[in-house]
Every structure is written in C-alpha cells, then in structure tokens.
Design a protein around this motif. Structure first.
Motif, short mmCIF file in Angstrom:
data_model
loop_
_atom_site.label_atom_id
_atom_site.label_comp_id
_atom_site.label_asym_id
_atom_site.label_seq_id
_atom_site.Cartn_x
_atom_site.Cartn_y
_atom_site.Cartn_z
N MET A 214 0.83 -1.21 0.00
CA MET A 214 0.00 0.00 0.00
C MET A 214 0.86 1.26 0.00
O MET A 214 0.53 2.25 -0.67
N ALA A 215 1.97 1.24 0.74
CA ALA A 215 2.88 2.39 0.75
C ALA A 215 3.46 2.61 -0.65
O ALA A 215 3.59 3.76 -1.11
N SER A 216 3.78 1.52 -1.35
CA SER A 216 4.29 1.63 -2.72
C SER A 216 3.23 2.23 -3.64
O SER A 216 3.55 3.06 -4.52
N PHE A 217 1.96 1.82 -3.46
CA PHE A 217 0.85 2.37 -4.24
C PHE A 217 0.77 3.89 -4.08
O PHE A 217 0.64 4.64 -5.06
N SER A 384 -2.84 10.97 4.11
CA SER A 384 -3.66 10.53 5.26
C SER A 384 -3.95 9.03 5.16
O SER A 384 -3.93 8.31 6.17
N PHE A 385 -4.21 8.55 3.95
CA PHE A 385 -4.45 7.12 3.76
C PHE A 385 -3.22 6.32 4.18
O PHE A 385 -3.32 5.30 4.88
N LEU A 386 -2.03 6.79 3.79
CA LEU A 386 -0.79 6.10 4.14
C LEU A 386 -0.59 6.06 5.65
O LEU A 386 -0.26 5.01 6.23
N ILE A 387 -0.82 7.18 6.32
CA ILE A 387 -0.61 7.25 7.77
C ILE A 387 -1.52 6.28 8.51
O ILE A 387 -1.06 5.50 9.37
N PHE A 388 -2.80 6.29 8.17
CA PHE A 388 -3.75 5.44 8.91
C PHE A 388 -3.61 3.97 8.52
O PHE A 388 -3.86 3.08 9.36
N TRP A 389 -3.22 3.70 7.28
CA TRP A 389 -3.02 2.30 6.88
C TRP A 389 -1.81 1.69 7.60
O TRP A 389 -1.84 0.53 8.00
N LEU A 390 -0.77 2.50 7.76
CA LEU A 390 0.42 2.01 8.46
C LEU A 390 0.16 1.79 9.95
O LEU A 390 0.93 1.09 10.61
N LYS A 391 -0.92 2.37 10.47
CA LYS A 391 -1.26 2.19 11.89
C LYS A 391 -2.03 0.90 12.14
O LYS A 391 -2.31 0.56 13.30
N LEU A 392 -2.41 0.18 11.07
CA LEU A 392 -3.16 -1.06 11.25
C LEU A 392 -2.35 -2.06 12.06
O LEU A 392 -1.13 -2.16 11.91
#
Length: 401
Positions: A214-217, A384-392
């Motif tokens: 997801m980070a690469s996306f 924001s998507f990256l920040i919250f996805w990495l918090k999963l």
C-alpha cells in the motif's frame, strides 16, 4: 455421522473449488480491453491461493517449485528468443520514426524462432507435467492430466497459424471440468492434515507486506502527481508529452495493482472479501476514467457526452469509496479513515465542478486554480491514507479452517 474435521474439510474443498473456478472465469474476462488487467490480476491471486490451499490441505510439496521453474525457463526463453530475433532482423528506425526490419533474413529469423521455441518447451516439459500430475493426484481428477496434454500440444502447435489456440482452449475447458468435479482429496494426504494445520496455526498474523504494497501504491501515485505538475505548471523539456503520458500511465497501473494486492492480502487475513470487492470495482472504474480522461473526446463521443461520462464515473467512484471506507472503519474501528474519504470526496467534487464548467465553456479562466485544488486534495488523501493504513495492527494467530 461425519466428524467435525470431516465437515470442515468438505467446507474447505468447496471453497477451493469456488476459488479455482472464479480464477478461470477471471482469466477469460482478462481479454476485456484495459479492465482486463484487473481481471488477470484477480485470476492470478486466486490461482496462487488455490495452490497454497492444495499445499496445506492436499499435501502437495512441489507445486510452487515446479511452477516457478516453468515461469523462469519461459521468461528467459522468451528473452533470449526476442534478443536473437532482433540481432538477425536488425531493426531500424526510418525517417518518419517508424520501426522496420531487414526482410532479407526473414526465413532465418523464423527458423531460429522455431528452434529456440521448441528447445524452451523441451526444457519446460518435465516440470509442467509434474505440476499438473501432482494436482491430479491430490484432487483425484484425471481431467487435469488431459488438460496438461491439451495445453502442451496446443502450445507446441501455436506457430502453425495459431491452430494451437484450440488446444489451449480445450485445456481451459478440461481444467474447468476438473475443478467442478473435484469432491475429495487423496486419502493418504488426509492422514497428515492435522499436523500440517497445527504448523500453519502457529504462524503470526503479519501485516508487513500489506503495508509495504500500500505504501508503494501511494508513493507511485505521488510520482504521478509530480508528472501532472510538470505537464501543466512547469515547462519541462526533458520529455515529450507522449513519453510523459506513457510513464505516468505505467506508474498509475503498477500502483493500482499494488493497492489491489495489499487490500486482497488484508482481506485474506480477515477471511472476508467484501472490502476487496468494493476496492476492486472502485479501482476498475478509476482505470477506465483515466483512459477516458486522456482520450480526445472527438474520437469516442461528443464533448457533452464525454464530460457527462467523466462526471458519472467520478460519482460512482465516490460511492464505492464510501462503501470501502465504511467497511474498513467497521473492521478496524479506526474512524479516522472517514477523514481519508472526505479528502477523496473533495477531490472528486472539485473534478466534477471543473468538468461541468468545461462542458459549457470553451476555456476556463481559473483552470489552473481547479487543478491546484485537485492536486492538493489528492496529496491530502494519499498522505492521510498512508498514515492510517500504516497504523493497522495484526493479531497473534490466524484461524485456518
């Protein structure tokens, strides 16, 4: 009465059969222009899941090894073949930029291609055969053996005016029949099933690759935005428009594939695929919208119909994004994902307003202002998507059955 383990195993067999059939159907749908790449991706993901399930529940040991050997030999065979053909044909660029070949060596090129092609097939044969024969053994379906021979004979006869395509098609049909008739595993492999399941249940629920993809996306999409900024705001003479568009689209498609892979792996861990279905349709519409957006309106439709289609596609993307983020919040209990959706929605509405005005006006005085708004909301959405996805966070164990 059937024991609980037998009931669970029969349920798993039905799941494997459904995934295998869905993979074949998606493979057929991959011929659809542009959207076909998404179906092809879904087909391969389901295919690898089926192979993994066969490894765990059917006890197959060499499926992945044989598959990767076949893929490796095929890749290098194609690479060598193409390289040799280019050396023989000596491609050149004419004064108008077109590519042409030296026709004096045409027969030599055809002969060399056939020789290298059949050498590659000879190297692939034992591993390709072992792959299908192992599936046939654990599923107790001889149709897989027939499918292998249909595939291989079809591939061998492909240079003969494409007649081999009939064999490949028959192989697809036989493989579909085999999965439909699949009802049970080989009895010898069921004996060691509990031991294999016990080993798998000890594995940690790891989200590392889910986060990396997801980070690469998101990083690739930010690079796409950089190209857009160069295109509209900076006189960037290093690349012409067509080269820039090609690079931008390539980055966008690769990013979409990585995002789909990330969401799919996440859903696989959760044992529910509703989230992935929303995301797949959403990204499919995004790919289609990207294609429409960079196609001149006069080629496909009138200016009004062109703009209206873009508006409808943007609205559909917003609706599907809402369904995706709503489900994501329900699963993760992280309500800040709604903020990500708000940024995406703002970006969509600015794009809709821009398109609506463009339909009625030939030129917008504040065109760059709209583009700045779209870019800013996209940056906010991706970050924001990256920040919250990495918090999963993952769980410590995963249920297999």
């Amino acid at each position: 009465m059937q024991s609980l383990n037998e009931i669970l195993l029969q349920k798993k067999i039905k799941e494997i059969r459904f995934k295998a059939i869905a993979s074949i159907v998606c493979g057929f749908l991959s011929i659809i222009p542009y959207l076909g790449v998404l179906f092809a991706l879904a087909s391969w993901i389901l295919f690898f899941i089926v192979l993994y399930d066969l490894k765990i529940y059917g006890g197959t040991k060499n499926l992945f090894k044989n598959l990767f050997i076949v893929a490796g030999i095929g890749f290098f065979g194609i690479l060598i073949n193409v390289s040799v053909l280019f050396v023989i044909l000596k491609p050149r660029i004419d004064i108008f930029g077109g590519l042409y070949f030296n026709e004096d060596n045409a027969f030599l090129a055809i002969g060399t291609f056939c020789v290298l092609f059949y050498i590659t097939l000879a190297l692939i044969f034992p591993f390709f055969k072992a792959f299908y024969y192992e599936i046939a053994r654990v599923t107790k379906q001889k149709y897989f053996i027939n499918a292998f021979w249909a595939y291989f004979i079809g591939i061998c006869t492909l240079p003969l005016f494409g007649l081999g395509a009939i064999g490949v098609l028959i192989g697809y049909i036989l493989k579909l029949v085999a999965w439909i008739k699949f009802k049970e595993f080989d009895e010898q492999e069921i004996v060691n099933l509990e031991e294999r399941l016990a080993k798998e249940q000890k594995k940690v629920f790891d989200l590392k690759w889910i986060k990396i993809t997801m980070a690469s996306f998101i990083i690739l999409n930010l690079l796409v935005l950089v190209f857009i900024i160069f295109q509209y705001f900076i006189s960037f003479v290093g690349l012409d428009y067509n080269a820039e568009l090609y690079i931008r689209r390539t980055l966008f498609y690769i990013a979409t594939i990585l995002a789909l892979l990330s969401v799919f792996l996440f859903c696989k861990k959760l044992k529910t695929y509703k989230l992935f279905i929303y995301f797949l349709i959403w990204q499919g519409l995004s790919v289609f919208c990207d294609y429409i957006l960079f196609t001149p309106p006069s080629i496909i439709m009138s200016k009004t119909a062109y703009g209206s289609l873009i508006i409808v596609l943007n609205l559909c993307c917003i609706i599907l994004a809402f369904l995706f983020f709503k489900s994501l919040v329900q699963i993760t209990k992280e309500k800040l994902f709604y903020l990500v959706f708000i940024f995406f929605t703002c970006n969509g509405f600015v794009a809709i307003c821009y398109t609506s005005l463009l339909i009625t006006l030939n030129h917008l005085v504040f065109e760059k202002l709209f583009l700045v708004g779209i870019i800013l909301f996209q940056v906010a959405y991706f970050i924001s998507f990256l920040i919250f996805w990495l918090k999963l966070k993952g769980q410590k164990s995963v249920k297999i059955c």
